[in-house]
Every structure is written in structure tokens, then in C-alpha cells.
Scaffold this motif. Structure first.
Motif, PDB file in Angstrom:
ATOM      1  N   MET A  69       0.656  -1.046   0.410  1.00  0.00           N
ATOM      2  CA  MET A  69       0.351   0.212  -0.027  1.00  0.00           C
ATOM      3  C   MET A  69       0.674   1.941   0.003  1.00  0.00           C
ATOM      4  O   MET A  69       2.291   1.867   0.205  1.00  0.00           O
ATOM      5  CB  MET A  69      -1.243   0.094   0.987  1.00  0.00           C
ATOM      6  N   GLU A  70       0.725   2.213  -0.749  1.00  0.00           N
ATOM      7  CA  GLU A  70       1.676   3.433  -0.625  1.00  0.00           C
ATOM      8  C   GLU A  70       0.921   4.256   0.345  1.00  0.00           C
ATOM      9  O   GLU A  70      -0.314   4.665   0.950  1.00  0.00           O
ATOM     10  CB  GLU A  70       1.025   4.189  -2.605  1.00  0.00           C
ATOM     11  N   ASN A  71       1.987   5.175   1.067  1.00  0.00           N
ATOM     12  CA  ASN A  71       1.833   6.186   1.714  1.00  0.00           C
ATOM     13  C   ASN A  71       1.719   5.771   3.166  1.00  0.00           C
ATOM     14  O   ASN A  71       0.523   6.088   3.778  1.00  0.00           O
ATOM     15  CB  ASN A  71       0.922   7.012   0.935  1.00  0.00           C
ATOM     16  N   GLY A  72       1.473   4.897   3.814  1.00  0.00           N
ATOM     17  CA  GLY A  72       1.840   4.022   4.611  1.00  0.00           C
ATOM     18  C   GLY A  72      -0.122   3.412   4.619  1.00  0.00           C
ATOM     19  O   GLY A  72      -0.138   3.469   6.043  1.00  0.00           O
ATOM     20  N   GLY A  73      -0.731   3.523   4.367  1.00  0.00           N
ATOM     21  CA  GLY A  73      -2.448   3.506   3.820  1.00  0.00           C
ATOM     22  C   GLY A  73      -2.558   1.842   4.542  1.00  0.00           C
ATOM     23  O   GLY A  73      -1.508   1.224   4.202  1.00  0.00           O
ATOM     24  N   THR A  74      -3.922   1.796   4.384  1.00  0.00           N
ATOM     25  CA  THR A  74      -3.892  -0.259   4.677  1.00  0.00           C
ATOM     26  C   THR A  74      -5.607  -0.351   4.747  1.00  0.00           C
ATOM     27  O   THR A  74      -6.369   0.745   4.639  1.00  0.00           O
ATOM     28  CB  THR A  74      -4.251  -0.438   6.337  1.00  0.00           C
ATOM     29  N   VAL A  75      -5.618  -1.367   4.458  1.00  0.00           N
ATOM     30  CA  VAL A  75      -7.417  -1.155   3.826  1.00  0.00           C
ATOM     31  C   VAL A  75      -7.390  -2.797   3.877  1.00  0.00           C
ATOM     32  O   VAL A  75      -6.769  -3.661   3.943  1.00  0.00           O
ATOM     33  CB  VAL A  75      -7.147  -1.264   2.089  1.00  0.00           C
TER      34      VAL A  75
ATOM     35  N   PHE B 167       1.787 -10.297  -8.639  1.00  0.00           N
ATOM     36  CA  PHE B 167       3.022  -8.886  -8.385  1.00  0.00           C
ATOM     37  C   PHE B 167       3.735  -9.126  -9.590  1.00  0.00           C
ATOM     38  O   PHE B 167       4.261  -8.016 -10.025  1.00  0.00           O
ATOM     39  CB  PHE B 167       3.746  -8.850  -7.544  1.00  0.00           C
ATOM     40  N   SER B 168       3.516 -10.348 -10.135  1.00  0.00           N
ATOM     41  CA  SER B 168       3.989 -10.664 -11.804  1.00  0.00           C
ATOM     42  C   SER B 168       3.498  -9.222 -12.900  1.00  0.00           C
ATOM     43  O   SER B 168       3.386  -9.161 -13.690  1.00  0.00           O
ATOM     44  CB  SER B 168       3.927 -11.788 -11.828  1.00  0.00           C
ATOM     45  N   THR B 169       2.464  -9.380 -12.195  1.00  0.00           N
ATOM     46  CA  THR B 169       1.593  -8.696 -13.685  1.00  0.00           C
ATOM     47  C   THR B 169       1.608  -7.416 -13.306  1.00  0.00           C
ATOM     48  O   THR B 169       1.307  -6.621 -14.834  1.00  0.00           O
ATOM     49  CB  THR B 169       0.431  -8.929 -13.157  1.00  0.00           C
ATOM     50  N   GLY B 170       2.386  -7.065 -13.250  1.00  0.00           N
ATOM     51  CA  GLY B 170       2.671  -4.662 -12.755  1.00  0.00           C
ATOM     52  C   GLY B 170       1.093  -4.054 -12.353  1.00  0.00           C
ATOM     53  O   GLY B 170       1.276  -3.664 -12.482  1.00  0.00           O
ATOM     54  N   LYS B 171       0.160  -4.710 -12.444  1.00  0.00           N
ATOM     55  CA  LYS B 171      -1.372  -4.401 -11.980  1.00  0.00           C
ATOM     56  C   LYS B 171      -1.743  -4.326 -10.085  1.00  0.00           C
ATOM     57  O   LYS B 171      -0.715  -3.903  -9.864  1.00  0.00           O
ATOM     58  CB  LYS B 171      -2.697  -5.841 -12.141  1.00  0.00           C
ATOM     59  N   PRO B 172      -2.205  -2.555 -10.454  1.00  0.00           N
ATOM     60  CA  PRO B 172      -2.223  -2.200  -8.918  1.00  0.00           C
ATOM     61  C   PRO B 172      -3.323  -2.726  -8.348  1.00  0.00           C
ATOM     62  O   PRO B 172      -4.341  -3.679  -8.684  1.00  0.00           O
ATOM     63  CB  PRO B 172      -3.087  -0.390 -10.096  1.00  0.00           C
ATOM     64  N   ILE B 173      -2.553  -3.106  -7.376  1.00  0.00           N
ATOM     65  CA  ILE B 173      -3.891  -3.657  -5.894  1.00  0.00           C
ATOM     66  C   ILE B 173      -4.652  -3.375  -5.744  1.00  0.00           C
ATOM     67  O   ILE B 173      -5.429  -3.968  -4.981  1.00  0.00           O
ATOM     68  CB  ILE B 173      -2.281  -4.193  -5.246  1.00  0.00           C
ATOM     69  N   LEU B 174      -5.439  -2.323  -6.012  1.00  0.00           N
ATOM     70  CA  LEU B 174      -6.922  -1.588  -5.683  1.00  0.00           C
ATOM     71  C   LEU B 174      -7.323  -1.226  -7.344  1.00  0.00           C
ATOM     72  O   LEU B 174      -6.584  -0.638  -8.295  1.00  0.00           O
ATOM     73  CB  LEU B 174      -7.267  -0.634  -4.989  1.00  0.00           C
ATOM     74  N   ILE B 175      -9.212  -1.214  -7.234  1.00  0.00           N
ATOM     75  CA  ILE B 175      -9.203  -0.904  -8.748  1.00  0.00           C
ATOM     76  C   ILE B 175      -9.731   0.993  -8.369  1.00  0.00           C
ATOM     77  O   ILE B 175      -9.543   1.443  -7.164  1.00  0.00           O
ATOM     78  CB  ILE B 175     -10.451  -1.324  -9.176  1.00  0.00           C
TER      79      ILE B 175
ATOM     80  N   GLY C  54     -10.529   4.428  -7.837  1.00  0.00           N
ATOM     81  CA  GLY C  54     -11.489   4.986  -6.917  1.00  0.00           C
ATOM     82  C   GLY C  54     -12.313   3.646  -6.373  1.00  0.00           C
ATOM     83  O   GLY C  54     -13.390   4.598  -6.320  1.00  0.00           O
ATOM     84  N   GLY C  55     -11.838   2.697  -5.769  1.00  0.00           N
ATOM     85  CA  GLY C  55     -11.877   1.981  -5.387  1.00  0.00           C
ATOM     86  C   GLY C  55     -11.743   1.837  -3.807  1.00  0.00           C
ATOM     87  O   GLY C  55     -12.394   1.074  -3.007  1.00  0.00           O
ATOM     88  N   TYR C  56     -11.144   2.474  -3.206  1.00  0.00           N
ATOM     89  CA  TYR C  56     -10.219   2.945  -2.082  1.00  0.00           C
ATOM     90  C   TYR C  56     -10.168   4.212  -2.065  1.00  0.00           C
ATOM     91  O   TYR C  56      -9.501   5.439  -2.343  1.00  0.00           O
ATOM     92  CB  TYR C  56      -9.053   2.127  -2.186  1.00  0.00           C
ATOM     93  N   GLN C  57     -10.452   4.626  -0.605  1.00  0.00           N
ATOM     94  CA  GLN C  57     -10.549   6.164   0.394  1.00  0.00           C
ATOM     95  C   GLN C  57      -8.969   6.042   1.134  1.00  0.00           C
ATOM     96  O   GLN C  57      -9.338   5.155   1.987  1.00  0.00           O
ATOM     97  CB  GLN C  57     -11.348   6.572   0.676  1.00  0.00           C
ATOM     98  N   SER C  58      -7.505   6.571   1.145  1.00  0.00           N
ATOM     99  CA  SER C  58      -6.990   6.837   2.751  1.00  0.00           C
ATOM    100  C   SER C  58      -7.559   6.723   4.237  1.00  0.00           C
ATOM    101  O   SER C  58      -9.243   7.451   3.962  1.00  0.00           O
ATOM    102  CB  SER C  58      -6.046   7.824   1.567  1.00  0.00           C
ATOM    103  N   PRO C  59      -7.380   5.952   4.609  1.00  0.00           N
ATOM    104  CA  PRO C  59      -7.650   6.669   6.053  1.00  0.00           C
ATOM    105  C   PRO C  59      -7.846   8.103   6.533  1.00  0.00           C
ATOM    106  O   PRO C  59      -6.762   8.728   6.677  1.00  0.00           O
ATOM    107  CB  PRO C  59      -7.320   5.420   7.178  1.00  0.00           C
ATOM    108  N   LYS C  60      -8.796   8.077   6.977  1.00  0.00           N
ATOM    109  CA  LYS C  60      -8.458  10.152   7.476  1.00  0.00           C
ATOM    110  C   LYS C  60      -9.663   9.428   9.036  1.00  0.00           C
ATOM    111  O   LYS C  60      -9.605  11.079   9.369  1.00  0.00           O
ATOM    112  CB  LYS C  60      -9.575  10.483   6.780  1.00  0.00           C
ATOM    113  N   ASP C  61      -9.234   9.084   9.933  1.00  0.00           N
ATOM    114  CA  ASP C  61      -9.519   8.590  10.302  1.00  0.00           C
ATOM    115  C   ASP C  61      -8.325   9.709  11.717  1.00  0.00           C
ATOM    116  O   ASP C  61      -8.730   9.991  12.982  1.00  0.00           O
ATOM    117  CB  ASP C  61      -9.403   7.562  11.183  1.00  0.00           C
ATOM    118  N   THR C  62      -7.124   9.875  11.513  1.00  0.00           N
ATOM    119  CA  THR C  62      -5.784  10.877  12.381  1.00  0.00           C
ATOM    120  C   THR C  62      -6.109  12.010  11.814  1.00  0.00           C
ATOM    121  O   THR C  62      -4.638  12.099  12.555  1.00  0.00           O
ATOM    122  CB  THR C  62      -5.203   9.498  13.048  1.00  0.00           C
TER     123      THR C  62
END
Length: 211
Positions: free
Chosen positions: A24-30, A88-96, A98-106
Motif C-alpha cells: 500500500m502506498e503512503n503507509g495506508g491500510t485497507v 505481483f508479476s502482472t504489475g497491476k495495481p492492487i486496488l481498482i 476509485g475503489g479505495y479511500q485513504s484512512p482519514k481517522d487520524t
């Protein structure tokens, strides 16, 4: 691609770490708790096809998988390794897109009190990194009447020692740094309150009715 696994305090959860790969980029989690939720991620969706996979959690550089308690890891690991490597061998993004928003709780808001701002900072700098080492994450859900409401995610969600972690670890630390805090309370979602097995039965019945 080399992979290694790391144990977590939860015997039914393992961390899978693909060497040299950022998950996950920028330390995000999902987190994905059902196959329906996993449709936003090709990798998570594939992992849910493996018998015994109960939930999938993506961290900055790891993937935590929680299994059914009666399914042995030795039967699951080869399929999990293969699925991760193939993806990971496909090089595709792990998330579709528009299908994920970075956590904003903190994220500290202008409307936050001084206590809430301190709670969020403490979660981000001291507590969250430690929880992620155990294959999970923690979500800030509110502060009311001196009680901090938190939700455990990933491997920590179903861990037998989660209550001990909250009370003996997180609560003590927060009360030490922020005197206004009187305690910490765990927030459970509907699935946890029903119990994972009961939730699966209910989900199955609903799917049959839909058909």
C-alpha cells in the motif's frame, strides 16, 4: 520474488511479506472482511477463493490473512504464496481505481479539541506502528466523556489478546500522556458482534434468497 511469513499474536493470522514490493502506498491500510468487499481488489478477490480465508488486510509492506480456525495453514500457504506471486508479476495495481479511500481517522481537523488532536497524534506516531508490526491496524472512532473509542483491524481484530492489548497497552499509554482520558473502549462492527461463523451463515442464507 521471495516471500516470507511472520507470525502474529493471533494464531489464525499470518503476515505475508513480498520482498522488495510495496503493498500500500503512503503507509495506508485497507481491510476486506467478505468476498463481496474484495471486488475492489483483484488480489484480495483471488485470495478469498482459497478455502479457509476469512479476511484479507493490506498494510504498507505486508498482507495479513486471517483464516478459519479449523483450516490448517500448511494446506493454505502454497495457494497463498502462488496467488501473491502471480499477482505481483502482472504489475497491476492492487486496488481498482476509485475503489479505495485513504484512512482519514487520524487527520487533525480544525474542529478537533486539543485532547482529540493529541489522541490522533499519539495513535499515528506511537501506537499504529506497533499494531502494524502485529499484522493489524487501529482506527480512531471518537472521544466522549473521557473514553476513547477504537476499532482493531487486520490480525488484531479477532485476536484473543485484543482486549489485553487495548487495556494494558494502549489505554495505559494514552492515560499516561493525556490525563483527560479515563479509559479506552473497543468498537465492534456487526460481524464481530454476531461472530464470524454466525455471520457467514447469515450471509449464505441471504445469497440463497437472492438467487
Amino acid at each position: 520474488m521471495l516471500q516470507r511469513t511472520e507470525a502474529t499474536p493471533n494464531k489464525d493470522s499470518l503476515k505475508f511479506k513480498p520482498s522488495g514490493k510495496q503493498v500500500m502506498e503512503n503507509g495506508g491500510t485497507v481491510e476486506f472482511l467478505t468476498k463481496k468487499e474484495s471486488l475492489n481488489s483483484p488480489l484480495a478477490s483471488t485470495l478469498f477463493n482459497i478455502q479457509g480465508v476469512q479476511s484479507v488486510f493490506f498494510g504498507p509492506d505486508f498482507i495479513s490473512i486471517t483464516k478459519d480456525e479449523d483450516q490448517p495453514w500448511q494446506l493454505m500457504k502454497p495457494d497463498i504464496y502462488s496467488s501473491i506471486m502471480d499477482f505481483f508479476s502482472t504489475g497491476k495495481p492492487i486496488l481498482i481505481e476509485g475503489g479505495y479511500q485513504s484512512p482519514k481517522d487520524t487527520i487533525v481537523l480544525e474542529t478537533d479539541s486539543e485532547e482529540v488532536a493529541m489522541i490522533k497524534e499519539l495513535l499515528d506516531t506511537r501506537i499504529r506502528p506497533t499494531i502494524q508490526e502485529d499484522g493489524g491496524d487501529i482506527e480512531y472512532c471518537g472521544f466522549e466523556n473521557g473514553i476513547v473509542k477504537l476499532k482493531l483491524r487486520g490480525a488484531c481484530r479477532t485476536c484473543d489478546s485484543s482486549v489485553i492489548t487495548l487495556k494494558n497497552g494502549i489505554e495505559n499509554m494514552m492515560m499516561h500522556y493525556i490525563p483527560e482520558i479515563k479509559g479506552v473502549e473497543q468498537v465492534l462492527d456487526e460481524m464481530e458482534e454476531l461472530g464470524n461463523k454466525e455471520f457467514k451463515k447469515l450471509e449464505s442464507k441471504l445469497e440463497k434468497k437472492a438467487v
